[in-house]
Design a protein around this motif. Structure first.
Motif, short mmCIF file in Angstrom:
data_model
loop_
_atom_site.label_atom_id
_atom_site.label_comp_id
_atom_site.label_asym_id
_atom_site.label_seq_id
_atom_site.Cartn_x
_atom_site.Cartn_y
_atom_site.Cartn_z
N ARG A 98 8.18 1.18 -0.19
CA ARG A 98 7.87 -0.38 0.53
C ARG A 98 6.87 -1.01 -0.34
O ARG A 98 5.79 -0.11 -1.18
CB ARG A 98 6.83 -0.84 1.60
CG ARG A 98 6.58 -1.52 2.77
CD ARG A 98 5.52 -1.79 4.05
NE ARG A 98 5.52 -2.77 4.94
CZ ARG A 98 5.24 -3.22 5.78
NH1 ARG A 98 4.91 -1.82 6.15
NH2 ARG A 98 5.34 -4.16 5.91
N ASP A 99 7.15 -2.27 -0.87
CA ASP A 99 5.86 -3.24 -2.12
C ASP A 99 5.41 -4.18 -1.49
O ASP A 99 6.10 -5.20 -0.93
CB ASP A 99 6.74 -3.15 -3.50
CG ASP A 99 7.64 -2.01 -3.98
OD1 ASP A 99 6.93 -1.11 -3.94
OD2 ASP A 99 8.29 -2.42 -4.28
N ARG A 100 4.14 -4.46 -1.61
CA ARG A 100 3.39 -5.19 -0.82
C ARG A 100 2.45 -6.29 -1.43
O ARG A 100 2.01 -5.52 -2.51
CB ARG A 100 2.55 -5.23 0.41
CG ARG A 100 3.49 -5.03 1.84
CD ARG A 100 3.05 -4.96 2.98
NE ARG A 100 2.32 -2.40 3.02
CZ ARG A 100 1.50 -3.18 3.25
NH1 ARG A 100 1.34 -3.13 4.77
NH2 ARG A 100 0.83 -1.71 3.12
N VAL A 101 2.84 -7.57 -2.02
CA VAL A 101 1.75 -8.29 -2.98
C VAL A 101 1.64 -8.79 -2.98
O VAL A 101 2.33 -10.38 -1.90
CB VAL A 101 3.12 -8.08 -4.73
CG1 VAL A 101 1.98 -8.94 -5.55
CG2 VAL A 101 3.26 -6.74 -5.09
N ARG A 102 0.06 -9.46 -2.82
CA ARG A 102 -0.50 -11.03 -2.49
C ARG A 102 -1.61 -11.63 -3.92
O ARG A 102 -2.51 -10.74 -4.24
CB ARG A 102 -1.70 -10.24 -1.38
CG ARG A 102 -1.72 -12.19 -1.08
CD ARG A 102 -2.88 -11.96 0.16
NE ARG A 102 -4.27 -11.17 -0.38
CZ ARG A 102 -5.23 -11.02 0.52
NH1 ARG A 102 -5.44 -11.41 1.87
NH2 ARG A 102 -6.28 -10.52 0.04
#
Length: 617
Positions: free
Chosen positions: A318-322
């Protein structure tokens, strides 16, 4: 006309393909339902129908092959149970069914052949003629006598109290037993005193031999010979027999040698010949040694236990980028333009150069300031990746099983050597590393349905590259665990711990203004990135064949004294395990090749029993 035919064919094909697919899916669902109820035959038929309709579908193929194995194994198990009960015809039908389901099953073929041989042997003992051509030597070999047994010895208990020479005591006991007695010419009898109460004649002879330090040996069905109990006399008088033992569960020459060493060490047998090509042992010794060798080989020549191991590899990423904020300008460029006179004509200076006299005439119009633009970024991404692998492997007890799923990556290795007076020469070789999912399992199957698994689990991947000596080498990322666990049959073992989590946060913008709680997004840009990667192994053992240890294998047997190997015979009437019921065979019973099973009789009274020695091997 041709156009109409072509259109009709297209319509037929377009409608038949979905119908075929729906029928295959329906059959697959029926098979899954039957498998959930452990109805292996129905599940096999349904999966086979789905596979026949769509043989290129990997899901249908895997289900069909798996259930073919399970269904054949179940029929083999039922056949073995029927054969142990003496129901040979029913057992042969089960083995035949297993062979029809899975024609690659060697176990079903061997069991079918063995059961057919038992039926033929019982047919011979039942008086049913078996037509077969035999050469004279084969007939003579069939007529060769086996070990001598005393057939006419009385079973009536006797009481005896006497003090006399041993030869006279032997004659008295032999007279009461109904057998003749001979004495070795070199035997010198001694005076003995013996008292026996309620013993059989055979037991009385054995006790007289014990007290007088002699031994007796049958020379015919009603005659014995007595001699002093010395190794030389036993070797001269005891008859020898020969027998060939075919071992069914030996896979290597070392295992055959191990069985031979066991017999040699336990039974003091020296004349043993190994036949590795036939997995056989040829033994020569006394009849008692042969009987004990048969008992010992039946105890140790067992099929090796086997287990099917289901391995489920689950990988979740799981990759989360902001990215949020404004990228403000952080620099400015000042450029001087050519000097301009008041009349609009250029002076002697040009570009960034000018004279000192012109310095007083420079104004703001002689400079250009370049400021880069600002950019607003508002980006958010959230991605999930799931990788599922479900390999299945069948392993033999205490034998290593390996699963490798992935790629083989070349790794360069080099050696330097002289170039005959010139510059150095590089010889580059390559070796290959297995990158991906690598699993090594060594099972150890115990009693009570338990399995010990010695496992090495490894997940590796190419994470980058590095230049070493002018050669680009891959960088291998590796996660590895080695452990041992003991599980019940069908118990699931979850192996985790392969968890990788990284979090990155960065802020770029104007000093002090980038720290303001809300206004910071107007003067700065914030980047947040979080990555999670977890791998879980689910290991499930399924015992296919367990160690088969029966009460007969655990029974102790009298093997004589420390100086001589002998067998103490018991009353055959008490050996109920030596008798198997013989099924009623039709007049057209097969005499050679795999027998075709007939319908078993519904009434148990329609079968008749006859004494039959338990099959060997």
């Amino acid at each position: 006309m041709k156009c109409h035919i072509l259109t009709a064919l297209v319509l037929v094909i377009s409608f038949s393909l979905p119908a075929c697919a729906d029928k295959a899916n329906s059959a697959f669902k029926q098979g899954a339902g039957a498998e959930a109820k452990n109805n292996y035959d129905s599940a096999y038929q349904a999966y086979k129908q789905a596979y026949d309709l769509k043989p290129t579908n990997p899901k249908f193929m895997a289900a069909y092959l798996r259930m073919r194995f399970y269904a054949a194994t179940e029929h083999v198990r039922k056949g073995q149970l029927s054969r142990d009960k003496g129901q040979l015809t029913e057992a042969l039908a089960e083995f035949q069914r297993a062979a029809d389901i899975d024609h690659t099953s060697q176990v079903a073929q061997e069991e079918m052949k063995r059961t057919a041989d038992l039926i033929r042997k019982q047919a011979q003992h039942s008086g049913i003629p078996v037509k077969r051509f035999q050469s004279p030597l084969v007939k003579m070999a069939d007529q060769a006598e086996g070990p001598i047994e005393l057939d006419s010895m009385s079973k009536t208990p006797l009481n005896l109290r006497i003090t006399e020479n041993a030869n006279l005591v032997y004659k008295i006991v032999a007279k009461m037993a109904g057998v003749n007695v001979l004495f070795d010419p070199e035997y010198r009898p001694q005076r003995i005193a013996i008292e026996l109460n309620d013993v059989t004649p055979r037991e009385a002879l054995n006790m007289v031999a014990l007290v007088s330090k002699t031994f007796w040996q049958p020379v015919s069905n009603n005659t014995i010979v007595v001699a002093s109990d010395t190794p030389g006399k036993r070797k001269d008088l005891q008859g020898n027999v020969m027998n060939t033992f075919y071992l069914k569960n030996v896979s290597t020459s070392s295992e055959l040698q191990e069985d031979a060493n066991t017999i040699r060490g336990i039974l003091d047998l020296t004349r043993i010949q190994l036949l590795p090509a036939q997995n056989a042992l040829v033994l020569r010794g006394t009849p008692d040694q042969m009987v004990l060798a048969q008992k010992l080989l039946l105890d140790i020549d067992k099929p090796k236990a086997e287990v099917v191991i289901d391995v489920v590899v689950m990988q979740v990423s799981r990759d989360r980028v902001r990215n949020l904020g404004v990228s403000p300008p952080t620099s400015a460029t000042v450029t001087m333009v050519p000097y301009q006179t008041s009349g609009g004509a250029s002076g002697s200076g040009s570009g960034n150069s000018f004279s000192l006299n012109q310095l007083g005439n420079i104004t703001a119009n002689n400079f250009l300031v370049s400021v880069p633009g600002a950019s607003l970024t508002a980006l958010m991404s959230d991605s999930n990746t799931k990788i599922l692998q479900n390999p299945q492997i069948r392993a033999v007890d205490n034998q290593k099983a390996t699963i490798k799923i992935g790629d083989r990556v070349p790794i360069a290795t080099g050696s330097f050597g002289s170039g005959g007076g010139y510059s150095a020469v590089v010889n580059t070789q390559f070796q290959y590393l297995d990158v991906g999912v690598n699993i090594d399992i060594v099972p150890r199957i115990h009693s009570e349905g338990e399995v010990t698994l010695q496992m090495t689990l490894e997940i590796s991947s190419v994470t980058g590259s590095q230049n070493i000596g002018g050669v680009t080498q891959p960088v291998i990322g590796q996660r590895r665990i080695e452990h041992q666990t003991r599980l019940q049959d069908g118990e699931v073992n979850l192996v985790g711990g392969f968890l990788e989590e990284s979090e990155t946060q960065s802020l770029s913008g104007y000093p002090w203004l980038a720290k303001l709680p809300i206004l910071k997004y107007l003067f700065a840009q914030e980047d947040k990135e979080r990555r999670e990667n977890e791998i879980i192994f689910a290991i499930t053992p399924h015992i296919v064949r367990a160690q088969d240890v029966t009460e007969q294998n655990l029974r102790m047997v009298d093997v004589g004294t420390g100086s001589s190997v002998g067998l103490r015979h018991s009353d055959p009437k008490n050996l109920k395990e030596n008798y198997l019921p013989v099924p009623t065979l039709p007049p057209d019973a097969p005499t050679s090749g795999p027998a075709q099973p007939k319908d078993p009789p519904k009434d148990p009274a329609s079968t008749r029993s006859a004494p039959q020695a338990a099959p060997s091997g």
